[in-house]
Design a protein around this motif. Structure first.
Motif, short mmCIF file in Angstrom:
data_model
loop_
_atom_site.label_atom_id
_atom_site.label_comp_id
_atom_site.label_asym_id
_atom_site.label_seq_id
_atom_site.Cartn_x
_atom_site.Cartn_y
_atom_site.Cartn_z
N LYS A 28 0.83 -1.21 0.00
CA LYS A 28 0.00 0.00 0.00
C LYS A 28 0.86 1.26 0.00
O LYS A 28 0.60 2.21 -0.74
N ALA A 29 1.90 1.27 0.83
CA ALA A 29 2.77 2.43 0.93
C ALA A 29 3.48 2.70 -0.39
O ALA A 29 3.66 3.86 -0.78
N LEU A 30 3.86 1.64 -1.09
CA LEU A 30 4.59 1.79 -2.34
C LEU A 30 3.71 2.25 -3.49
O LEU A 30 4.22 2.59 -4.56
N GLN A 31 2.41 2.26 -3.29
CA GLN A 31 1.51 2.80 -4.31
C GLN A 31 1.54 4.32 -4.32
O GLN A 31 1.17 4.95 -5.31
N LYS A 32 2.00 4.91 -3.21
CA LYS A 32 2.01 6.37 -3.09
C LYS A 32 3.41 6.96 -3.04
O LYS A 32 3.59 8.15 -3.30
N TYR A 42 10.28 5.20 7.08
CA TYR A 42 9.81 4.26 8.11
C TYR A 42 10.94 3.93 9.09
O TYR A 42 10.69 3.73 10.28
N SER A 43 12.18 3.88 8.60
CA SER A 43 13.29 3.60 9.51
C SER A 43 13.51 4.77 10.46
O SER A 43 13.84 4.58 11.64
N PHE A 219 4.16 5.11 8.35
CA PHE A 219 4.28 5.18 9.80
C PHE A 219 3.66 3.95 10.47
O PHE A 219 4.09 3.54 11.56
N LEU A 220 2.68 3.34 9.80
CA LEU A 220 2.12 2.10 10.30
C LEU A 220 3.14 0.97 10.17
O LEU A 220 3.25 0.10 11.05
N ILE A 221 3.92 1.00 9.08
CA ILE A 221 5.01 0.03 8.92
C ILE A 221 5.99 0.15 10.08
O ILE A 221 6.43 -0.85 10.66
N ALA A 222 6.36 1.38 10.41
CA ALA A 222 7.33 1.62 11.50
C ALA A 222 6.83 1.05 12.82
O ALA A 222 7.58 0.40 13.56
#
Length: 292
Positions: A28-32, A42-43, A219-222
């Motif tokens: 999902k994040a990589l779509q944006k 995220y890191s 930020f959800l990934i983080a």
């Protein structure tokens, strides 16, 4: 013994479910945003979440902090491969290919940590390898037909990240003998962030800050990354835990990515991928539940 065994297995199972969910969120994040933007932000966010552990991190034996740096370097390369694979492959297919990590972990666990591998573990490994070979079936343009060469390149990247992640698992088991979970996670995240910053500088990566900062998936990934990895480090710290068994258990998260690929991205050929995963998971159950 049974209580301790159950606890570290439970921690790894929760980790596997969170990891499967994290792969969907990465998609999902990589779509944006670009892979570089997602990795860097995220890191950075994950490191900020770990700042309360700074006092504990400063108490770490200096001689063993390089272990965290080595782990960060290995995963830096692994994440570059995995993010490009996730961006260009169906997430359901990526989830199944990622199961190959267990093959590498078993070999490394036996060769480097001298962990036992009996008949059932060998049988389980063969079943997992069979499931991977079934992916070569017809019907997926990423494997055969149109764009097969480009698709195979990203599948290769998925296999490379699997090997590197297996190496990271070995480093985890070694590192927790000298560093606490909090110390290892803090220093690992600091070095990982530094590697990403150096990469962005050397490659002259352009970051679209306004767009990336609005991408809440990053930020959800983080958040999931910090929480899941802490569970994994705690499991590794248990003297009874086994790298081979832990790696097999972690592969159960592929079910989340396969089903999520269908539900959230409308991906096709889910039945075949579930069949491949079922064969692999049967091998995992044999290796985990039956004695070596």
């Amino acid at each position: 013994m049974l209580r301790r065994l159950t606890m570290w297995i439970l921690l790894v199972l929760i980790y596997s479910l969170l990891k499967g969910s994290r792969d969907l969120i990465k998609k999902k994040a990589l779509q944006k945003s670009t892979a570089a933007e997602v990795l860097l932000l995220y890191s950075a966010a994950a490191f900020l979440l770990l700042l309360p552990d700074l006092p504990k991190a400063l108490q770490a034996p200096p001689a063993y902090i390089p272990l965290a740096a080595l782990k960060a370097l290995v995963l830096f390369a692994a994440y570059l491969c995995s993010f490009n694979a996730i961006k260009n492959l169906p997430i359901s297919l990526y989830g199944v290919v990622d199961l190959s990590r267990m093959l590498f972990s078993i070999l490394l666990g036996v060769a480097l940590l001298h962990e036992p591998m009996g008949l059932w573990q060998i049988t389980g490994t063969i079943l997992v390898a069979t499931g991977i070979l079934l992916l070569r079936g017809k019907g997926d343009k990423h494997l055969t037909g149109q764009k097969s060469r480009r698709g195979n390149l990203f599948i290769l990247l998925a296999f490379v990240q699997s090997f590197l992640n297996a190496c990271s698992g070995i480093l985890d088991k070694i590192s927790v003998q000298y560093l606490t979970s909090a110390q290892l996670q803090f220093w690992f995240m600091l070095f990982l962030l530094l590697f990403y910053m150096l990469y962005a500088f050397a490659a002259k990566v352009r970051i679209q800050w306004r767009t990336a900062l609005k991408n809440y998936w990053i930020f959800l990934i983080a958040l999931l990354f910090v929480f899941a990895d802490r569970l994994l480090f705690l499991a590794n710290a248990d003297a009874d835990s086994s790298v081979i068994v832990m790696t097999l258990l972690k592969r159960s998260g592929c079910i989340v990515t396969i089903l999520g690929g269908k539900l959230f991205f409308g991906e096709k050929h889910i039945g075949r991928k579930l069949l491949c995963a079922a064969v692999m998971l049967a091998g995992i159950l044999l290796a985990v539940l039956l004695p070596a």
